[in-house]
Write a protein that holds these residues in place. Structure first.
Motif, PDB file in Angstrom:
ATOM      1  N   GLY A 102       9.458 -52.023  -2.533  1.00 20.87           N
ATOM      2  CA  GLY A 102       9.149 -50.656  -2.115  1.00 20.87           C
ATOM      3  C   GLY A 102       8.183 -50.617  -0.944  1.00 20.87           C
ATOM      4  N   GLN A 103       7.187 -51.505  -0.959  1.00 19.19           N
ATOM      5  CA  GLN A 103       6.231 -51.543   0.151  1.00 19.19           C
ATOM      6  C   GLN A 103       6.903 -52.009   1.438  1.00 19.19           C
ATOM      7  OE1 GLN A 103       3.201 -50.334  -0.447  1.00 19.19           O
ATOM      8  NE2 GLN A 103       2.613 -50.489   1.725  1.00 19.19           N
ATOM      9  N   LEU A 104       7.852 -52.917   1.323  1.00 19.47           N
ATOM     10  CA  LEU A 104       8.620 -53.326   2.502  1.00 19.47           C
ATOM     11  C   LEU A 104       9.357 -52.133   3.102  1.00 19.47           C
ATOM     12  CD1 LEU A 104       9.998 -56.731   1.199  1.00 19.47           C
ATOM     13  CD2 LEU A 104       8.648 -56.459   3.284  1.00 19.47           C
ATOM     14  N   HIS A 105       9.911 -51.291   2.241  1.00 20.32           N
ATOM     15  CA  HIS A 105      10.581 -50.082   2.742  1.00 20.32           C
ATOM     16  C   HIS A 105       9.583 -49.149   3.428  1.00 20.32           C
ATOM     17  CE1 HIS A 105      14.701 -50.614   1.453  1.00 20.32           C
ATOM     18  NE2 HIS A 105      14.325 -50.901   0.226  1.00 20.32           N
TER      19      HIS A 105
ATOM     20  N   HIS B 223      12.891 -58.643   2.223  1.00 21.92           N
ATOM     21  CA  HIS B 223      13.794 -58.225   1.139  1.00 21.92           C
ATOM     22  C   HIS B 223      14.620 -59.406   0.630  1.00 21.92           C
ATOM     23  CE1 HIS B 223      13.037 -53.962   0.876  1.00 21.92           C
ATOM     24  NE2 HIS B 223      13.160 -53.823   2.188  1.00 21.92           N
ATOM     25  N   ASP B 224      15.055 -60.275   1.526  1.00 21.16           N
ATOM     26  CA  ASP B 224      15.787 -61.473   1.101  1.00 21.16           C
ATOM     27  C   ASP B 224      14.937 -62.316   0.163  1.00 21.16           C
ATOM     28  OD1 ASP B 224      17.977 -60.756   2.611  1.00 21.16           O
ATOM     29  OD2 ASP B 224      17.455 -62.043   4.319  1.00 21.16           O
ATOM     30  N   MET B 225      13.659 -62.432   0.445  1.00 15.46           N
ATOM     31  CA  MET B 225      12.757 -63.225  -0.391  1.00 15.46           C
ATOM     32  C   MET B 225      12.545 -62.568  -1.752  1.00 15.46           C
ATOM     33  SD  MET B 225       9.982 -64.355   2.497  1.00 15.46           S
ATOM     34  CE  MET B 225      10.392 -65.636   3.697  1.00 15.46           C
ATOM     35  N   VAL B 226      12.408 -61.240  -1.764  1.00 17.34           N
ATOM     36  CA  VAL B 226      12.227 -60.531  -3.030  1.00 17.34           C
ATOM     37  C   VAL B 226      13.431 -60.749  -3.944  1.00 17.34           C
ATOM     38  CG1 VAL B 226      12.018 -58.256  -4.111  1.00 17.34           C
ATOM     39  CG2 VAL B 226      10.674 -58.796  -2.076  1.00 17.34           C
ATOM     40  N   ARG B 227      14.608 -60.786  -3.354  1.00 14.13           N
ATOM     41  CA  ARG B 227      15.817 -60.977  -4.164  1.00 14.13           C
ATOM     42  C   ARG B 227      15.873 -62.353  -4.833  1.00 14.13           C
ATOM     43  NH1 ARG B 227      18.080 -57.127  -0.435  1.00 14.13           N
ATOM     44  NH2 ARG B 227      18.311 -58.658   1.240  1.00 14.13           N
ATOM     45  N   GLN B 228      15.024 -63.285  -4.385  1.00 12.98           N
ATOM     46  CA  GLN B 228      14.962 -64.587  -5.029  1.00 12.98           C
ATOM     47  C   GLN B 228      14.151 -64.554  -6.320  1.00 12.98           C
ATOM     48  OE1 GLN B 228      13.506 -67.499  -2.212  1.00 12.98           O
ATOM     49  NE2 GLN B 228      14.729 -66.627  -0.544  1.00 12.98           N
TER      50      GLN B 228
ATOM     51  N   TYR C 281       5.892 -58.638   5.206  1.00  9.14           N
ATOM     52  CA  TYR C 281       5.487 -57.243   5.390  1.00  9.14           C
ATOM     53  C   TYR C 281       4.324 -57.158   6.384  1.00  9.14           C
ATOM     54  CZ  TYR C 281       2.772 -53.045   4.211  1.00  9.14           C
ATOM     55  OH  TYR C 281       2.029 -51.894   4.273  1.00  9.14           O
ATOM     56  N   MET C 282       3.333 -58.035   6.200  1.00  8.55           N
ATOM     57  CA  MET C 282       2.174 -58.020   7.097  1.00  8.55           C
ATOM     58  C   MET C 282       2.549 -58.467   8.504  1.00  8.55           C
ATOM     59  SD  MET C 282      -0.720 -59.466   4.510  1.00  8.55           S
ATOM     60  CE  MET C 282      -1.393 -58.377   3.256  1.00  8.55           C
ATOM     61  N   ARG C 283       3.435 -59.429   8.605  1.00  5.92           N
ATOM     62  CA  ARG C 283       3.909 -59.844   9.931  1.00  5.92           C
ATOM     63  C   ARG C 283       4.619 -58.683  10.626  1.00  5.92           C
ATOM     64  NH1 ARG C 283       7.767 -64.713   9.882  1.00  5.92           N
ATOM     65  NH2 ARG C 283       7.454 -64.615  12.143  1.00  5.92           N
ATOM     66  N   ALA C 284       5.396 -57.941   9.866  1.00  8.59           N
ATOM     67  CA  ALA C 284       6.121 -56.807  10.448  1.00  8.59           C
ATOM     68  C   ALA C 284       5.150 -55.786  11.027  1.00  8.59           C
ATOM     69  CB  ALA C 284       7.003 -56.147   9.381  1.00  8.59           C
ATOM     70  N   LEU C 285       4.011 -55.571  10.350  1.00 10.46           N
ATOM     71  CA  LEU C 285       3.031 -54.608  10.850  1.00 10.46           C
ATOM     72  C   LEU C 285       2.360 -55.108  12.124  1.00 10.46           C
ATOM     73  CD1 LEU C 285       1.357 -53.233   7.601  1.00 10.46           C
ATOM     74  CD2 LEU C 285       3.294 -52.328   8.905  1.00 10.46           C
TER      75      LEU C 285
END
Length: 394
Positions: free
Chosen positions: A242-245, A225-230, A202-206
């Motif tokens: 949600g924060q990723l969204h 999101h792939d990581m969260v699904r793990q 998320y921080m890298r995306a910003l």
């Protein structure tokens, strides 16, 4: 009103444009903004919005900080913050040196608590206090991780690296923030913590959002999101997703992808209904309020300033919401008020942002550009605006 007599974003754009041997019209053809706007920005008659700056930086192949002038050294010296950056930078280089024989780390529970407290201090915008304590804590946790590695100590180290990133970003040291994120990924891998790893994405995306690389930013969100699904479905995993969204929302907004903005806001809203206000989950401040605040930010990014003000007027920030987020909200609000001609209200919002988080506001490029723009819009400069201009060394 006369042009600004000091260097500003517009003068730096002109300087780098000339280095690239481009006329204003030629540069305007390479960015999604008009020649007229670019001309006024270079003369200091219009504020340089973050999206315009990132577009110009991308077209001229320079870093955004080359145009914004960050870090703001004079202000850092006045706030006694400049000398704190080098110790943080040095602490980030300890990761592969092994245990320090001269250190006797405190118990892991204490280190975890200390790392968590630094996250809290940054969100309360106690930047001086956090920056002073951070190098020693990183050194201590690094030694503890080398001597008695366990999930908790690696997570604490990842959290400390995340604080280093946050401090570096708020003070304008973006090269240092990138190093901190690399270290955060290194610690998250050793902790086997998919949520910590997702927060890093998320921080890298910003980072890429700031540089105008929208496609890369959205790819990083997808990887998060792939990581969260793990991870198991918990309140924490829902908050991170949600924060990723929400990160994707502002990236898509700057890219003018309205359908994607609506999609990500809808997904974030659904997650927020399930989590409620989850302010302390990975210190993301996720919840219904953050969704509403990101709706305002998205409208600002799409230059829908009237809509942004309408949405902002309906937001009641909850008690205990972090000062860093409150201040950012008022900076966004000030930009919308300035762009719609409500100059007194814009000044009031900036004063509020400064009261809530003085150091964060002082080093925020958007706040500084809005102050400069207000100087040009006012026929008679109020004393309060003069004080704000002096405060940012204008």
């Amino acid at each position: 009103m006369p042009e600004l007599a000091v260097e500003h974003v517009g003068t730096r754009i002109a300087e780098y444009r000339k280095r690239a041997r481009l006329t204003q019209r030629e540069l305007a053809q390479r960015i999604p903004y008009s020649y007229s706007l670019l001309h006024q920005v270079e003369r200091g008659h219009k504020s340089a919005s973050p999206d315009l700056v990132s577009a110009v930086a991308k077209a001229l192949r320079v870093d955004v900080t080359a145009l914004t002038g960050q870090p703001y050294v004079a202000e850092l010296q006045q706030d006694r913050l400049e000398g704190m950056i080098r110790p943080i930078r040095e602490s980030l280089d300890l990761y592969d040196l092994g245990a320090d024989p001269e250190l006797a780390p405190r118990p892991v529970t204490t280190l975890v608590s200390e790392a968590d407290d630094l996250c809290r201090q940054v969100r309360a915008t106690h930047l001086h206090r956090a920056a002073a304590a951070l190098p020693g804590l990183i050194a201590e946790i690094t030694t503890a991780a080398c001597r008695t590695p366990c999930t908790e100590v690696w997570q604490a180290l990842g959290s400390a690296y995340r604080t280093a990133h946050d401090v570096a970003v708020k003070l304008g040291f973006y090269d240092l923030s990138t190093i901190a994120l690399d270290r955060m990924g290194w610690a998250a891998e050793r902790a086997s913590d998919p949520l910590l790893a997702a927060v890093r994405q998320y921080m890298r995306a910003l980072v890429y959002f700031r540089e105008g690389e929208h496609t890369v930013g959205l790819r990083l969100v997808a990887l998060g999101h792939d990581m969260v699904r793990q991870a198991e479905v918990t309140r924490a995993s829902l908050a991170v997703a949600g924060q990723l969204h929400l990160g994707a929302t502002v990236i898509a907004a700057r890219a003018r992808r309205a359908d994607d903005v609506r999609t990500h806001l809808r997904e974030a809203t659904g997650h927020a209904r399930r989590t409620g206000e989850a302010m302390h989950v990975h210190w993301l401040s996720f919840g219904p309020t953050n969704v509403a605040v990101h709706e305002v930010s998205a409208a600002v990014e799409m230059h829908q300033y009237g809509q942004a003000l309408g949405k902002a007027a309906r937001i009641a920030l909850p008690h205990g919401w972090p000062m860093s987020r409150r201040s950012h909200f008022y900076i966004d609000r000030a930009r919308s008020e300035m762009e719609t001609g409500h100059t007194e209200s814009a000044l009031g919002s900036l004063v509020t942002a400064r009261r809530l988080a003085p150091q964060q506001t002082r080093y925020h490029p958007g706040a500084r550009e809005t102050i400069k723009a207000l100087l040009h819009m006012q026929r008679r400069t109020p004393d309060t605006l003069n004080h704000m201009a002096d405060w940012i060394n204008l």
